[in-house]
Design an enzyme around this catalytic site. Structure first.
Site, PDB file in Angstrom:
ATOM      1  N   TYR A 108      64.016  33.533 -42.821  1.00 24.63           N
ATOM      2  CA  TYR A 108      64.926  33.503 -41.893  1.00 24.63           C
ATOM      3  C   TYR A 108      66.607  33.084 -42.359  1.00 24.63           C
ATOM      4  O   TYR A 108      66.620  32.149 -43.168  1.00 24.63           O
ATOM      5  CB  TYR A 108      64.895  32.380 -40.764  1.00 24.63           C
ATOM      6  CG  TYR A 108      65.717  32.522 -39.478  1.00 24.63           C
ATOM      7  CD1 TYR A 108      65.607  33.220 -38.344  1.00 24.63           C
ATOM      8  CD2 TYR A 108      67.043  31.730 -39.684  1.00 24.63           C
ATOM      9  CE1 TYR A 108      66.757  33.218 -37.478  1.00 24.63           C
ATOM     10  CE2 TYR A 108      67.794  31.766 -38.589  1.00 24.63           C
ATOM     11  CZ  TYR A 108      67.694  32.492 -37.253  1.00 24.63           C
ATOM     12  OH  TYR A 108      68.506  32.522 -36.255  1.00 24.63           O
ATOM     13  N   GLU A 145      72.249  37.452 -37.470  1.00 24.88           N
ATOM     14  CA  GLU A 145      70.716  36.806 -37.725  1.00 24.88           C
ATOM     15  C   GLU A 145      69.919  37.775 -38.274  1.00 24.88           C
ATOM     16  O   GLU A 145      69.649  38.900 -37.695  1.00 24.88           O
ATOM     17  CB  GLU A 145      70.219  36.584 -36.353  1.00 24.88           C
ATOM     18  CG  GLU A 145      69.019  35.625 -36.227  1.00 24.88           C
ATOM     19  CD  GLU A 145      68.279  35.379 -34.959  1.00 24.88           C
ATOM     20  OE1 GLU A 145      68.471  36.482 -33.980  1.00 24.88           O
ATOM     21  OE2 GLU A 145      67.955  34.475 -34.612  1.00 24.88           O
TER      22      GLU A 145
END
Lengths: 396, 299
Positions: free
Chosen positions: A116, A204
């Site tokens: 991530y 993101e």
């Protein structure tokens, strides 16, 4: 403002952020030709709508899933045929779903690890902050709650930008060593440059993946752009897809009204964002349910008030309207005339409660009282909220 | 007494010849505020309303008139530059009214201001008012866009992110006979110059302020931080209100900073923080002044 997945990939390509090869297709035939141009091997076909949960969604024609793997260009064409022009329902679209206009066709990748990586603006430090985690492909908020030690937060100096040592630090924390560290450094730097150059408020990448053959790439991404900066980002504005937005909000933005649709039945029209939020809250406090947020701004004109009424009344759920104006500088009488005109023009037939306070309020109240309109006056905000809630309940 | 500005404060207005800036410059003059200079590049040497000299640069305006505070009314693409021009000229306070400044610009402004003596209020704010002693509080210092006449000279300090909610609170106080020391709108953007906490500390030290109304809204954690400090250090009764309990997560409610994201910045969290700090919470926006009166009686 949000963009499609294929547009995010176009931005990645422009800024040298590695991602899986592939392209957008508008027709099944295009999907086949895109697939033919790829390296061969497994392919992925993904329906392009803004809402999440596409993989687990269902089309209204019964076809299951907005994300599919396949083995040949012919199969990609077949999948595109089942998606394009069809309505996809996911847990984020609501039961009405969204029509799919395009699909993304790309090379499927064999994933070794899912990570991530995000960049956002941190309010507390007034600086961009990088958030990275070894726990990719899952909901990051859950990770933050259950295993906060698996999340790295690294502030970036807005004048220096992300430094090479910072990119290495992040890479190391993600276990990206050897040749992967160099790939990571480049990817993080380029993504940061994209973030700043395009005035993002958030990027993101989830998941950021390491493939079986040792490549690092951004597999899926979510972008948010700073609405205040759109005036200097024509290429981002060009990516806007109004079919993805609430038509009431699109109409409101044409009149410079700040409108957000909700699912209650009492509409409100207010000047000022804080007061507009507080008016929604007080409707609920009085036992009702707000249908919208609507800030007409500090210098609302009669035309804007009329447009606001039309937008509010176009919503079939709306059973009553609460107007709450604190006219500090604005003349309450001018606003009262705007309300009367708008109500007459739209043939208002549902309960209306108006609370006016401030500059020239007595004249405003007189204008409302002598208008012949069926409306009630609220003495203060709570009184007005209680009156509209009672009127809507009585009419039901 | 008051905080930040007094009726004697000399004010300059950046963007005084734009329609928005001109309108509010005139209203401030009418209120009795000492507007001593305007700045519009290229219009130096002209006069505003035949009484306020216009300068090309803030530096000239400060040297010629002794202005110590500026109100910025210039459009968003030029606002960051205008703020830093005021900082460079050594102003004590720059109040940025402009709405719609890109957040990346504000990030740079904040970092560039580190170590300077200038305080920034805003952007995207209504400004501040220290009421005067005349009729309808005439003779006070009005910087920004708030209606002057709703105020009354007194001892309650008001701090808020929202313009209209500030006016609501002020009007409720005034109609109940409670005047204000200073009313400060800190603005609705995610990155701003002055926080609730900064203003709370000033009110706490100000002998002219006896009680405080603090108004917040969803987004960020500034209200929680202010409440935590107040619980330990604030000597004065506080009432508070938080807007946005019914706002859906992930949507910006008008103000760029009014957004609940990732479960952060909820009204529930802020209200709980207020309660934990002994701040009397107004149940509705109609209840702000009454909440303070309840709190003062309890004290």
């Amino acid at each position: 403002m949000n963009i499609h997945e294929f547009q995010a990939r176009e931005l990645f390509a422009e800024f040298g952020v590695s991602t899986q090869p592939g392209k957008v297709a508008n027709t099944p035939a295009e999907a086949e030709s895109v697939a033919s141009g790829l390296a061969g091997g497994k392919l992925v076909v993904k329906a392009q709508i803004h809402a999440g949960g596409r993989g687990k969604g269902t089309f209204k024609n019964g076809f299951k899933g907005g994300v599919h793997l396949c083995d040949s260009p012919a199969e990609a064409k077949d999948l595109a045929e089942k998606m394009i022009g069809q309505v996809l329902v996911t847990h984020q679209t609501g039961p009405e779903g969204k029509e799919v206009g395009k699909v993304f066709v790309g090379e499927a990748v064999d994933i070794a690890r899912e990570l991530y990586f995000a960049i956002l603006i941190d309010r507390a430090t007034s600086a961009p902050v990088v958030i990275a985690s070894t726990e990719g492909g899952v909901d990051i908020e859950t990770v933050a709650e259950k295993t906060p030690d698996k999340i790295l937060r690294l502030p970036v100096n807005p004048f220096l930008g992300i430094m090479p040592y910072q990119t290495r630090l992040i890479a190391a924390s993600l276990g990206l060593t050897g040749p992967l560290m160099n790939q990571a450094s480049k990817l993080f730097t380029n993504l940061y440059n994209l973030f700043v150059a395009r005035d993002c408020s958030m990027v993101e990448v989830n998941p950021l993946v390491v493939t079986q053959d040792g490549r690092l790439m951004a597999l899926d991404a979510k972008f948010n752009f700073d609405d205040n900066a759109l005036y200097r980002q024509p290429s981002i504005v060009a990516m806007r897809d109004v079919t993805e937005e609430d038509p009431r909000e699109v109409e409101a933005s044409k009149h410079s009204l700040n409108y957000i649709g909700l699912d209650g039945n009492i509409a409100c029209l207010v000047n000022g964002a804080g007061l507009a939020m507080a008016t929604m809250d007080i409707i609920q406090h009085a036992g009702g349910s707000p249908a919208n947020f609507l800030d007409v701004g500090g210098g609302a004109t009669k035309e804007q008030v009329a447009a606001a009424f039309r937008i509010i009344l176009a919503d079939p759920l709306v059973k009553g309207i609460l107007v709450n104006i604190f006219g500090g500088i604005m003349d309450c009488d001018v606003i009262a005339h705007g309300i009367v005109e708008a109500a007459k023009e739209t043939g208002l037939s549902i309960p209306l409660v108006v609370r006016l306070e401030g500059n020239n309020v007595d004249a405003g109240k007189k204008t409302l009282a002598s208008s012949g309109l069926k409306l009630e006056s609220g003495e203060h905000i709570l009184d007005a909220a209680q009156k509209i809630v009672a009127a809507v309940k009585a009419a039901a | 007494m008051s905080i930040l500005v007094t009726p004697d404060t000399k004010v300059l207005i950046q963007g005084i010849t734009g329609s928005f800036g001109a309108r509010h410059a005139k209203l401030s003059l009418d209120y009795g505020t000492k507007v001593v200079a305007g700045v519009t590049p290229g219009k130096g040497g002209q006069m505003f309303e035949s009484q306020v000299p216009i300068f090309d640069t803030v530096d000239q305006a400060v040297r010629e008139t002794g202005a110590t505070v500026s109100a910025v009314f210039v459009p968003p693409p030029f606002a960051a530059d205008a703020i830093l021009e005021g900082v460079e000229a050594g102003l004590d306070l720059v109040v940025c009214i402009t709405e719609g400044i890109p957040v990346i610009d504000m990030m740079k402004v904040k970092h560039a201001m580190k170590g300077s003596k200038t305080r920034l209020i805003g952007p995207n704010c209504p400004g501040l008012v220290t009421p005067g002693t005349g009729e309808n509080s005439h003779g006070g210092c009005r910087i920004g866009i708030a209606p002057g006449y709703i105020h009354r000279k007194g001892n309650v300090g008001v701090v808020s992110r929202s313009g209209t909610l500030t006016y609501e609170a002020v009007w409720q106080l005034t109609t109940r006979g409670y005047g204000q020391s200073t009313c400060v709108g800190i603005g609705g953007d995610p990155i701003n110059g002055t926080s609730h906490l900064d203003v709370l500390k000033m009110f706490n030290e100000d002998p002219g302020t006896e009680a405080i109304i603090m108004i917040g809204e969803i987004g960020g954690t500034a209200e929680e931080e202010a409440a935590a400090w107040a619980a330990q250090h604030c000597k004065k009764p506080i009432a508070g209100f938080i807007a946005g309990a019914t706002a859906p997560e992930g949507r910006r409610m008008g103000h760029a900073g009014a957004i609940v994201s990732g479960g952060q910045g909820t009204a529930e969290s802020k209200i709980a923080a207020f309660r934990a700090a002994g701040i009397e919470v107004a149940e509705t926006p109609s209840d702000m002044a009454d909440a303070l009166i309840r709190r003062m009686k309890r004290a």
